[in-house]
Design an enzyme around this catalytic site. Structure first.
Site, PDB file in Angstrom:
ATOM      1  CG  ASP A  34      -3.574   4.926  -7.883  1.00 21.35           C
ATOM      2  OD1 ASP A  34      -4.149   5.584  -7.177  1.00 21.35           O
ATOM      3  OD2 ASP A  34      -3.364   5.589  -9.200  1.00 21.35           O
ATOM      4  CD  GLU A  71      -9.785  14.316  -6.029  1.00 23.66           C
ATOM      5  OE1 GLU A  71      -9.392  15.231  -5.355  1.00 23.66           O
ATOM      6  OE2 GLU A  71      -9.506  13.125  -6.057  1.00 23.66           O
TER       7      GLU A  71
END
Ligand SMILES: Cc1ncc(COP(=O)(O)O)c(C=O)c1O
Lengths: 273, 406
Positions: free
Chosen positions: A60, A49
């Site tokens: 995040d 990824e």
């Protein structure tokens, strides 16, 4: 068959689970990204990824936020990330790569342009954090299907059965279960909770299920491997980048060491007796 | 004056999924999808619930002090030599701005939903103060996210929030301003969805926020309509309001959208000038994109990264704008213009000296455009300007501009 599906089929035949590392493209600087991707494959990664940096990474935690900021200081753009994938593909035609990021850089490039460039570069999957199935249907999904690129959707502790079925129907490749209520890198993983929810998802979904957010060490990776088809590790790797900004030569070996440990622990945990 | 296109005669926006034409929608991470569904269900239920509405009305009248006056600025109108100007005095609300209309509504909703903790983002600190205020009153735990840069330039409001019992958490990521505070509030919400209600301060964010905040702020326009009919016997020719996220503007505009003869002007912050790139005017100089849960006009670079904004007023310093404004712009129903820092300052002084009303620097942007527009209109014409807040919080900024240290 997509490279991602082929990879899961092969792992299933071997009785193994997928190890999926995440790093942010361009962190700590663009020149290091492609070599790191190759090193992660050598360390036992099954699928990669690759994070596309964004100025406003709402989902995040601090570790990946700072990675994004470092990458953006080098102006790492979506176009550049696609070039990195193309460069990686010159030496590795097998390991699937999933781009993970936010919608706006894709909007800016244009959906059609993005999908055709991604296809040409050798991207296998696209995970757009802030694009739920409902909104993806109108725009990005049809072109991804047509190009044979797998849209990967997230599931969360809050996802009701209806949303699980919807993501399973619209998604391809695998489903990514966010193992906790929180941002990437958070630290309050409840294994019993995860086990219950992953079982519920697997009962409803036909796609393989990966688990991520909060996987920090080999022991946790092994336990997750028992529950799910894939284990995603991100912040713990990105933290290795951050710890070695002064000595970038150490980044590769440290990331390799963590992945090798995870790989071993996962394989030992699920090895056919 | 602008006429509404035919389809606006039965204006019913947004659609079921929160779209205003191509704008709006729900662009968030999966974890928030279900909480947003819950919120939408609660909002749709309670906005039809006589009990809830009675409670809201009572609070708006007895706690906020509504209705806010519609004041005929006779001297200022004469001075400008054109339209008759009426000021909608949101500056007279409790806590000094329109923001409280919305925080009262959302906090009452939070309580009905059984949430014991509220969070908010703030730029200028006005929305943070308005949230901390209602949290104090309802006994809710309150955390306010504020960019480090804004914490520094709005010290007074930071202290007000802490006096009210709220915890102000400085945000050090990204550009350390309002947009980053919004990111951080979203991260908090993702982490604490079970017991936390996120009170967004403007008509931005994912559905149902843009519609819900508009509905809470629409009290401004409903009152203004009734008041102008009482005072002047007819509808106004033009409405003028500043646009940061766009909540005070949509609050004034919304009840007039189907009234063809009423021109709507939204005023963005041109900062140092649109041509310098140092501004906060996404509708005038930006492009459509996706940020903070919705599709709208944004300030971004060629790679789709959000760029830093500038305005003398912290409350307008935001790279996006509510999606309904994006739609009103494209449909031609509303007109979006911009004024610079300097023009806003001039309006601040003008209203203060001529009417004895000291407006917030945000509101001064609307007033500055009114100063340009009024002289082009006839003396028989009527304009309503939204004075969204009072200027007390800004006197340090104004003094600094004049080279004074208070
Ligand atoms: C007095 C005042 N007016 C206007 C604004 C801008 O917000 P909006 O465009 O949502 O009305 C603010 C924001 O802080 C404000 O404090």
């Amino acid at each position: 068959m997509s490279r991602i599906q082929a990879r899961f089929d092969r792992l299933r035949a071997q009785g193994r689970k997928a190890l999926i590392p995440f790093i942010t493209a361009g962190d700590p600087e663009p020149g290091l990204t492609v070599p790191l991707l190759h090193e992660m494959v050598a360390a036992g990664a099954d699928i990669l990824e690759l994070g596309v940096p964004f100025s406003d990474p709402m989902a995040d935690g601090p570790v990946i936020q700072r990675a994004s900021e470092r990458a953006l200081r080098h102006r790492t753009s979506l176009r550049q990330v696609l070039d990195m994938v193309a460069e990686f593909r010159r030496r590795d035609g097998e390991t699937p790569i999933v781009l993970m990021g936010y919608l706006n850089p894709i909007e800016r490039l244009g959906y059609g342009e993005f999908v055709s460039r991604a296809k040409a570069a050798g991207v296998d999957g696209v995970l757009t954090v802030d694009l739920p199935v409902e909104e993806a249907r109108d725009a990005l999904l049809p072109s991804l299907y047509e190009a044979g690129i797998d849209p990967i959707f997230l599931l969360a502790p809050t996802s009701p059965p209806r949303r699980i079925e919807q993501a399973d129907a619209a998604g391809r490749g695998y489903l990514y279960y966010v193992s906790l209520k929180g941002v990437t890198g958070a630290g309050h993983l409840d294994l019993e909770d995860v086990a219950r929810k992953v079982a519920a998802i697997k009962a409803l979904a036909k796609l393989p299920v990966g688990v991520g957010f909060g996987v920090k060490d080999a022991a946790t990776a092994a336990r997750m491997a028992r529950l799910a088809d894939a284990v995603v590790v991100g912040s713990a790797l990105v933290a290795k980048v951050e710890e070695n900004l002064e000595a970038p030569a150490r980044i590769g070996p440290e990331i390799t060491a963590l992945l090798v440990a995870m790989r071993r622990a996962m394989d030992a945990e699920v090895a056919p007796a | 004056m602008a006429t509404a296109p035919e389809h606006l005669h039965t204006y019913r926006m947004p659609d079921e999924r929160g779209h205003f034409g191509p704008y709006g929608g729900i662009f968030v991470a999966e974890t928030l999808m279900y909480p947003l569904e819950e919120l939408k269900a609660a909002y749709e239920t309670y906005l039809k619930d006589p009990d809830f509405l009675a409670e809201l009305d009572r609070d708006l009248s007895d706690y906020v002090g509504r209705p806010s006056p519609l004041y005929y600025a006779e001297r200022w109108s004469r001075e400008l030599g054109g339209a008759q100007i009426y000021l909608k005095r949101e500056d007279l609300n409790h806590t000094g701005a329109h923001k409280v209309n919305n925080t009262i509504g959302q906090a009452l909703l939070a309580r009905r939903m059984g949430k014991r903790r509220v969070i908010a983002e703030t730029g200028a600190g006005q929305h943070g103060v308005a949230t901390a205020t209602v949290a104090a009153r309802l006994g809710l735990e309150c955390v306010v996210y504020m960019g480090e840069v804004d914490v520094e330039r709005q010290k007074l409001n930071v202290y007000r929030m802490s006096l009210l019992g709220a915890e102000v958490r400085p945000v050090s990521s990204g550009s350390r301003t309002l947009k980053d505070a919004l990111n951080e509030a979203l991260r908090d919400w993702v982490t604490n969805v079970d017991d936390t209600f996120y009170i967004i301060g403007t008509v931005a964010g994912p559905h149902p926020y843009p519609a819900m905040v508009r509905d809470f702020q629409a009290v401004i326009g409903r009152e203004a309509k009734r008041q102008i009919l009482e005072k002047a016997g007819r509808l106004p020719d033009a409405l003028v309001a500043c646009v940061g996220g766009g909540s005070n503007a949509i609050g004034l505009f919304y009840p007039f959208i189907e009234d063809d003869g009423v021109a709507l002007y939204g005023v963005e912050a041109a900062g140092l000038g649109l041509e310098t790139g140092r501004h906060s005017a996404p509708l005038c100089a930006g492009r459509p994109g996706v940020l903070h849960g919705n599709r709208t006009y944004l300030m971004e670079d060629d790679d789709g990264q959000i760029i830093e904004t500038h305005s003398i007023s912290a409350g307008l310093d935001y790279p996006g704008v509510g999606p309904e404004h994006a739609w009103l712009k494209d449909s031609g129903r509303a007109t979006y213009v911009s004024v610079t820092d300097d023009e806003a300052l001039e309006a601040f002084h003008s209203l203060t000296r001529i009417e004895g009303i000291m407006p917030a620097l945000e509101s001064s942007h609307a007033l500055a455009y009114a100063m340009k527009l009024a002289p082009q209109m006839d003396k028989e014409q009527i304009m309503i300007v939204n004075v969204s807040g009072r200027g007390d919080k800004d006197i340090h900024t104004v003094a600094e501009r004049e080279g004074l240290k208070l």
